[in-house]
Design an enzyme around this catalytic site. Structure first.
Site, PDB file in Angstrom:
ATOM      1  N   ASP A   1      14.788   7.912   5.172  1.00  0.00           N
ATOM      2  CA  ASP A   1      14.917   6.664   4.409  1.00  0.00           C
ATOM      3  C   ASP A   1      14.507   6.848   2.950  1.00  0.00           C
ATOM      4  OD1 ASP A   1      15.974   5.097   6.343  1.00  0.00           O
ATOM      5  OD2 ASP A   1      14.219   3.837   6.675  1.00  0.00           O
TER       6      ASP A   1
ATOM      7  N   ASP B   1       5.275   0.017  17.056  1.00  0.00           N
ATOM      8  CA  ASP B   1       4.893   0.845  18.195  1.00  0.00           C
ATOM      9  C   ASP B   1       4.128   0.044  19.244  1.00  0.00           C
ATOM     10  OD1 ASP B   1       2.790   0.459  16.464  1.00  0.00           O
ATOM     11  OD2 ASP B   1       2.491   2.579  16.012  1.00  0.00           O
TER      12      ASP B   1
END
Length: 573
Positions: A176, A329
């Site tokens: 990214d 997460d």
């Protein structure tokens, strides 16, 4: 403006406004004539009057002092006493949680318990990759990164050197990066490994929507990713050992109810500074105690976002990656658990990584985690309550222990009790602080932490003071996430330094001239002044309490960290 600053300022403004209003209402103070009408105010007279206000001995200030005592005893002390008992209740919740986790963790250590005792584990058939790969499942290794100039080579090399049949593993680099130069370097590195016969794919996006969660979600949409049975995830600074997959994947292959195998983090820079040493103590407690206890009892804990292997089906069944919080997460781990999946933590498997090397980088990391955890509690509490595939006991553990105590209670009580109420109490003798709450409970918490860190006893005092300062940021983060205040979903990538950057063709980043606000942490300095004032007051007018030594040490810690005198840089850089 920090939430802690606002709280402290409002508390003192309340006390000042109440005392002034009471003094004015009884006529003890006339702002048109501070001491005597028409008389000039000299320095000695002002000092004498101020001392008289503090001890009540000056006849000119007797009424003012009496009004202050009345307001202090009748208004301020009762309000603060309620806050004290609320903190005592939260302290008991915190110490019970800490003792429980430590007892479980210590028991696991003493009896030598291993995940293999509860779960089936054996080497895969035909485990010699040179003899064949028919029995090996297809594994996708994902490496999300963002402008990782210093460490991109380390993570890519470690992933490409994992021991697994080359036709049964795909390394996917999710880049990214917004810097074209760094992006080109990462792509060239992937091409170099591809030329060596590694099945590596370089993937980019047109936007950074969803940050890490968005990148992982996009990576799973590829055709080759959909075919994989398991997905290993490593952040850009993580370097797994070559046998990582050989040791973790069998847990998933032989135990169909297991969705996640989490390894422990180790650090390449944990001895470079006092900052990294105390960070290591924090993470060691998290892995040795919290993760170990959660895995051994409820087969549930938070995925650490890296150094773990997921079952692809479990990710899809849980709804995939979501970017609604900064802890994607933890979000996935909770949703997978509510679907009935189990997790296993294997502390014997360690993956090298890098600790934040500066105080500000660590604060940003902790803010992201604390804010995201509290925000996830807000979003998922109802889902946990109504879940049908989870037992009532496990629900209680998730809501009370995992969310409420760790994400909300711990940062709240640690900050308000020891950084606000305790310092203010030296000016309010009517306030009662039970010794068991301000002395015995912290002592127990220190002991249960030290038990698993016998080699670090010499830096325990520094760790205590450092954690006291960090409560400022964790409390603000928890409040921000819980109430969804401005910045609750802000993602700032932790800056890496790297430990093996030897390529002379890669230019080092040039140092830029920093502004004062970037070199000095004003919230910490402001709190240090507040603590020094309270300590000095207690030293001069100690009454029945003598907290000044602790307050001076605490104030010094705030001041030093405010000036960045910890870590690999100073405020002069």
């Amino acid at each position: 403006m920090e939430a802690g600053e606002i709280g402290g300022a409002l508390l003192f403004l309340l006390a000042v406004a109440a005392s002034v209003a009471a003094a004015v209402s009884v006529g003890a103070v006339d702002f048109s004539r501070p001491l005597t009408a028409g008389a000039p105010l000299g320095f000695q007279e002002a000092v004498a009057w101020l001392i008289g206000v503090l001890d009540g001995t000056s006849s000119a200030a007797a009424d003012v002092y009496g009004a202050w005592v009345a307001v202090r005893a009748g208004v301020i002390a009762p309000v603060l006493q309620v806050a004290v008992w609320a903190c005592m209740v939260m302290s008991v919740m915190l110490v019970v949680e800490a003792v429980y986790n430590s007892v479980v963790s210590l028991g696991v250590k003493v009896i030598g318990w291993r995940p293999e005792w509860r779960l089936k584990w054996k080497r895969l058939d035909g485990a010699d990759e040179e003899k064949g790969s028919a029995h090996y499942p297809l594994v996708l290794v994902q490496i999300p990164m963002y402008n990782e100039l210093e460490v991109y080579k380390l993570s890519i090399a470690a992933a490409c050197e994992l021991q697994w049949p080359k036709d049964r593993i795909i390394v996917q680099v999710l880049d990214d990066s917004t810097d074209p130069f760094i992006k080109n370097l990462v792509e060239v590195e992937c091409v170099n490994w591809a030329n060596k016969g590694v099945n590596i794919r370089y993937a980019t996006r047109t936007s950074r929507k969803g940050f890490k969660a968005g990148a992982l979600k996009k990576g799973m949409e590829c055709d080759y990713a959909r075919q994989s049975e398991y997905i290993a995830i490593f952040d850009a600074d993580f370097q797994p050992e070559p046998d990582f997959l050989l040791r973790t994947v069998p847990f998933l292959v032989h135990n169909p109810e297991v969705a996640l195998v989490q390894a422990r983090w180790s650090f390449v820079n944990d001895t470079t500074s006092l900052l990294t040493r105390v960070q290591k103590m924090f993470f060691d407690y998290h892995f040795k105690v919290e993760q170990e206890a959660g895995s051994a009892t409820f087969a549930f804990f938070s995925f650490n976002g890296t150094a773990g292997v997921w079952r692809t089906v479990a990710i899809k069944e849980a709804g995939g990656w979501k970017d609604r919080t900064t802890v994607e997460d933890m979000d996935l781990a909770v949703r997978a658990t509510l679907k009935g999946w189990k997790f296993v933590y294997v502390g014997d498997i360690r993956v090298k990584s890098e600790l934040p090397s500066t105080y500000k980088a660590y604060c940003r990391q902790q803010f992201r985690w604390s804010s995201g955890g509290a925000n996830l509690f807000r979003k998922m509490a109802k889902d946990v309550l109504v879940a049908k595939d989870v037992s009532l006991l496990k629900k209680s553990y998730m809501l009370y222990s995992f969310f409420l105590v760790r994400r909300v209670v711990a940062p709240t009580v640690a900050f308000f009790l020891y950084n606000i109420i305790l310092p203010v109490s030296v000016t309010i003798p009517e306030l009662y602080l039970p010794v068991w709450g301000i002395a015995y409970i912290p002592m127990v918490l220190t002991i249960v932490t030290a038990i698993r860190h016998p080699k670090n006893l010499h830096i325990m005092p520094f760790w205590i003071l450092f954690e006291s300062v960090m409560t400022l940021h964790r409390m603000r983060a928890a409040l921000t996430g819980l109430l969804e205040l401005e910045g609750f979903n802000q993602w700032v990538v932790t800056k890496k330094v790297g430990n093996d950057l030897e390529d002379s063709e890669v230019p080092l980043l040039q140092k830029t001239r920093k502004r004062l606000r970037d070199r000095v942490n004003f919230p910490e300095i402001g709190f240090s002044v507040f603590l020094f004032v309270c300590a000095s007051y207690n030293l001069v007018f100690h009454g029945t309490t003598s907290y000044y030594l602790y307050l001076y040490l605490q104030g010094s810690a705030f001041l030093l960290l405010g000036l960045n005198f910890t870590g690999t840089c100073s405020c002069c850089q």
